[in-house]
Scaffold this active site. Structure first.
Site, mmCIF file in Angstrom:
data_model
loop_
_atom_site.group_PDB
_atom_site.id
_atom_site.type_symbol
_atom_site.label_atom_id
_atom_site.label_comp_id
_atom_site.label_asym_id
_atom_site.label_seq_id
_atom_site.Cartn_x
_atom_site.Cartn_y
_atom_site.Cartn_z
ATOM 1 N N ARG A 29 0.989 -0.864 -0.025
ATOM 2 C CA ARG A 29 -0.055 -0.213 0.012
ATOM 3 C C ARG A 29 0.841 1.231 -0.393
ATOM 4 O O ARG A 29 2.055 1.266 0.644
ATOM 5 C CB ARG A 29 -0.402 0.085 1.043
ATOM 6 C CG ARG A 29 -2.081 -0.638 1.470
ATOM 7 C CD ARG A 29 -1.978 -1.277 2.656
ATOM 8 N NE ARG A 29 -3.144 -2.544 2.987
ATOM 9 C CZ ARG A 29 -1.817 -3.668 3.700
ATOM 10 N NH1 ARG A 29 -0.987 -4.224 3.401
ATOM 11 N NH2 ARG A 29 -3.388 -4.595 4.349
ATOM 12 N N SER A 91 7.671 -4.720 6.791
ATOM 13 C CA SER A 91 7.495 -7.184 8.357
ATOM 14 C C SER A 91 8.045 -7.599 7.729
ATOM 15 O O SER A 91 7.776 -8.437 7.568
ATOM 16 C CB SER A 91 5.778 -6.471 7.715
ATOM 17 O OG SER A 91 5.059 -5.120 8.087
ATOM 18 N N ASP A 145 4.821 -2.942 10.784
ATOM 19 C CA ASP A 145 3.599 -3.450 10.738
ATOM 20 C C ASP A 145 3.090 -3.446 11.793
ATOM 21 O O ASP A 145 1.897 -2.384 12.385
ATOM 22 C CB ASP A 145 2.812 -4.363 9.873
ATOM 23 C CG ASP A 145 3.556 -5.800 10.532
ATOM 24 O OD1 ASP A 145 4.171 -5.890 11.209
ATOM 25 O OD2 ASP A 145 3.285 -6.777 9.735
HETATM 26 P P1 ADP Z 1 -1.246 -8.462 4.399
HETATM 27 O O1 ADP Z 1 -0.348 -9.667 4.980
HETATM 28 O O2 ADP Z 1 -0.397 -8.037 3.073
HETATM 29 O O3 ADP Z 1 -0.179 -6.966 5.277
HETATM 30 P P2 ADP Z 1 -3.575 -8.344 4.452
HETATM 31 O O4 ADP Z 1 -3.630 -7.441 5.834
HETATM 32 O O5 ADP Z 1 -4.362 -8.208 4.110
HETATM 33 O O6 ADP Z 1 -2.408 -8.385 4.375
HETATM 34 O O7 ADP Z 1 -3.678 -9.912 4.854
HETATM 35 C C1 ADP Z 1 -3.709 -10.755 3.586
HETATM 36 C C2 ADP Z 1 -4.044 -12.712 3.743
HETATM 37 O O8 ADP Z 1 -4.560 -12.021 4.957
HETATM 38 C C3 ADP Z 1 -3.606 -12.873 2.697
HETATM 39 O O9 ADP Z 1 -2.517 -13.241 2.202
HETATM 40 C C4 ADP Z 1 -5.038 -14.410 3.307
HETATM 41 O O10 ADP Z 1 -4.323 -15.344 3.521
HETATM 42 C C5 ADP Z 1 -5.499 -13.756 4.507
HETATM 43 N N1 ADP Z 1 -6.865 -13.110 3.848
HETATM 44 C C6 ADP Z 1 -7.512 -12.939 2.705
HETATM 45 N N2 ADP Z 1 -9.022 -12.554 2.705
HETATM 46 C C7 ADP Z 1 -8.971 -13.406 3.699
HETATM 47 C C8 ADP Z 1 -10.661 -13.843 4.846
HETATM 48 N N3 ADP Z 1 -11.184 -13.301 3.943
HETATM 49 N N4 ADP Z 1 -10.930 -14.417 5.291
HETATM 50 C C9 ADP Z 1 -9.779 -15.279 5.852
HETATM 51 N N5 ADP Z 1 -7.941 -14.103 5.963
HETATM 52 C C10 ADP Z 1 -7.844 -13.871 4.060
HETATM 53 MG MG MG Z 2 0.001 -5.790 7.249
#
Ligand code: ADP
Ligand code: MG
Length: 400
Positions: A29, A91, A145
């Protein structure tokens, strides 16, 4: 255990526009926040998909992509003609030597880009911005993070003392009395945030007693093997894999679905987001979506109601174990901190979208930290916006 070098929280005297980046797992992001006298005026977030090949190619290419994304973000808003301080949420394991000296020590999750380990993350990013853009940006702080989430959470609730991440990966930080931290010599502050990097808990074998054969298979198929033991038991990147591997075993033993299991056996084919939906359906005592995933998505043959119930049962077990493990370590923090109330700032899609995670954790923490008052504060994109706040705090300290 890492010192995040956050000297202060917001005090109402922060002003200006600040950029923030959030690079951690799946969603990269770029964020712009505007603050007047310590209050958010405006916040804009844009998600950029990192091309798959950049997860493994030379690290400088990943940084170039980040720089180009920032330029795209600012140009689109007609805001590329002024100076910004930037806070970078990075992170991955790093050794912080100062707020802007972060030595990258290893990759986790899906990344394994060569050429950047041992280097200062801030310099890598600054060089890419200079190399690829005409932007006037000072990268003033590097954070991760969970710290950014804690800082963002404390903007809304001063009782915030834990920052928790449950997205692609899993990590936490908490507020400790500085007198208990023997590793750092910090006499200026009575309290300090401590980053736990507890995703690596168990790498010395202490969790072997609870690891199953499916945990070992998931580790073997992961990008960075034999490390991040705890994270691999419960983070979003791995829950779908754990469920899938358990179902493969049941199919091999003739206990689940007949016919070809090619897609079921395909690594990372079943997504954690699908586990969330299956869990939601199990709660409603329905089978429609689960059967559809098994027959249409995984192309399993002659899926019966019993097959769907087995899949729901496995999703339930894997999810419950994840929530239990996370609740146990969170309870340990609450017991240790012993505050009148602790607000836990959380970011991450697993916590936000999985229907049972929050209620289960509330129940399990209550059991394991009896009498401790706590609440969750979900901070959408807090892990990025918090880096903007850290940049704003640093800016205020520098100019005071
Ligand atoms: P990041 O980890 O890049 O900061 P997020 O916090 O959005 O991003 O987490 C993304 C991860 O969350 C994905 O890799 C997936 O494993 C999990 N995820 C995404 N959508 C869902 C959902 N609807 N329910 C449970 N886990 C999810
Ligand atoms: Mg994250």
């Amino acid at each position: 255990m890492t010192n995040p070098f956050i000297k202060e929280l917001m005090n109402g005297k922060e002003n200006g526009s600040f950029l923030a980046l959030d690079l951690g797992g799946t969603n990269f992001r770029v964020i712009l926040i505007q603050i007047t006298d310590g209050i958010f005026d405006k916040e804009e977030v844009e998600y950029y998909n990192i091309p798959k090949h950049l997860f493994t190619e030379e690290g400088t290419k990943l940084y170039d992509f980040i720089a180009i994304s920032i330029e795209h973000f600012l140009t689109n808003r007609g805001a590329n003609d002024r100076h910004y301080d930037l806070g970078f949420t990075f992170s991955f394991p790093m050794h912080l030597e100062a707020i802007d000296v972060a030595i990258h020590t290893s990759w986790t999750k899906s990344f394994s880009c060569p050429g950047v380990i041992g280097k200062n993350v801030r310099e890598l990013l600054s060089s890419a911005i200079q190399r690829k853009t005409n932007l006037d940006i000072s990268v003033t702080c590097v954070t991760n993070d969970c710290i950014a989430t804690l800082v963002y959470g404390s903007y809304f609730d001063k009782r915030c003392a834990i920052g928790l991440i449950m997205g692609t990966g899993n990590n936490a930080c908490y507020i400790e009395n500085t007198s208990n931290i023997h590793k750092w010599k910090d006499t200026e502050r009575s309290e300090s945030a401590v980053v736990l990097e507890w995703g690596a808990f168990g790498d010395n074998g202490v969790l072997d007693f609870l690891r199953t054969k499916w945990d070992r298979i998931v580790d073997k198929k992961s990008v960075v093997k034999r490390t991040y033991t705890f994270e691999k038991c419960l983070a979003g990147k791995y829950l779908g894999c754990l469920v899938r591997e358990a179902l493969v075993t049941l199919a091999q033993e003739g206990l689940f679905c007949k016919g070809s299991t090619e897609l079921l056996e395909t690594h990372e084919h079943l997504k954690t987001s699908q586990i969330s939906k299956i869990e939601a359906e199990a709660f409603r005592d329905e089978l429609f979506y689960t059967k559809d995933v098994l027959s249409s998505y995984l192309e399993l043959e002659d899926v019966t109601d019993d097959d769907a119930r087995i899949a729901q049962y496995v999703c339930g077990l894997v999810s419950y174990r994840a929530a239990l493990l996370l609740s146990l370590v969170t309870s340990m923090l609450l017991n240790r901190m012993d505050r009148p109330h602790c607000t836990i700032a959380v970011d991450g899609s697993l916590f936000v979208h999985h229907p049972r995670f929050k209620p289960l954790m509330e129940l399990l923490i209550e059991q394991n930290a009896p009498g401790k008052s706590f609440s969750f504060l979900t901070t959408k994109d807090g892990s990025g916006k918090g880096a903007g706040l850290v940049a704003a705090i640093e800016n205020r300290i520098r100019n005071s």
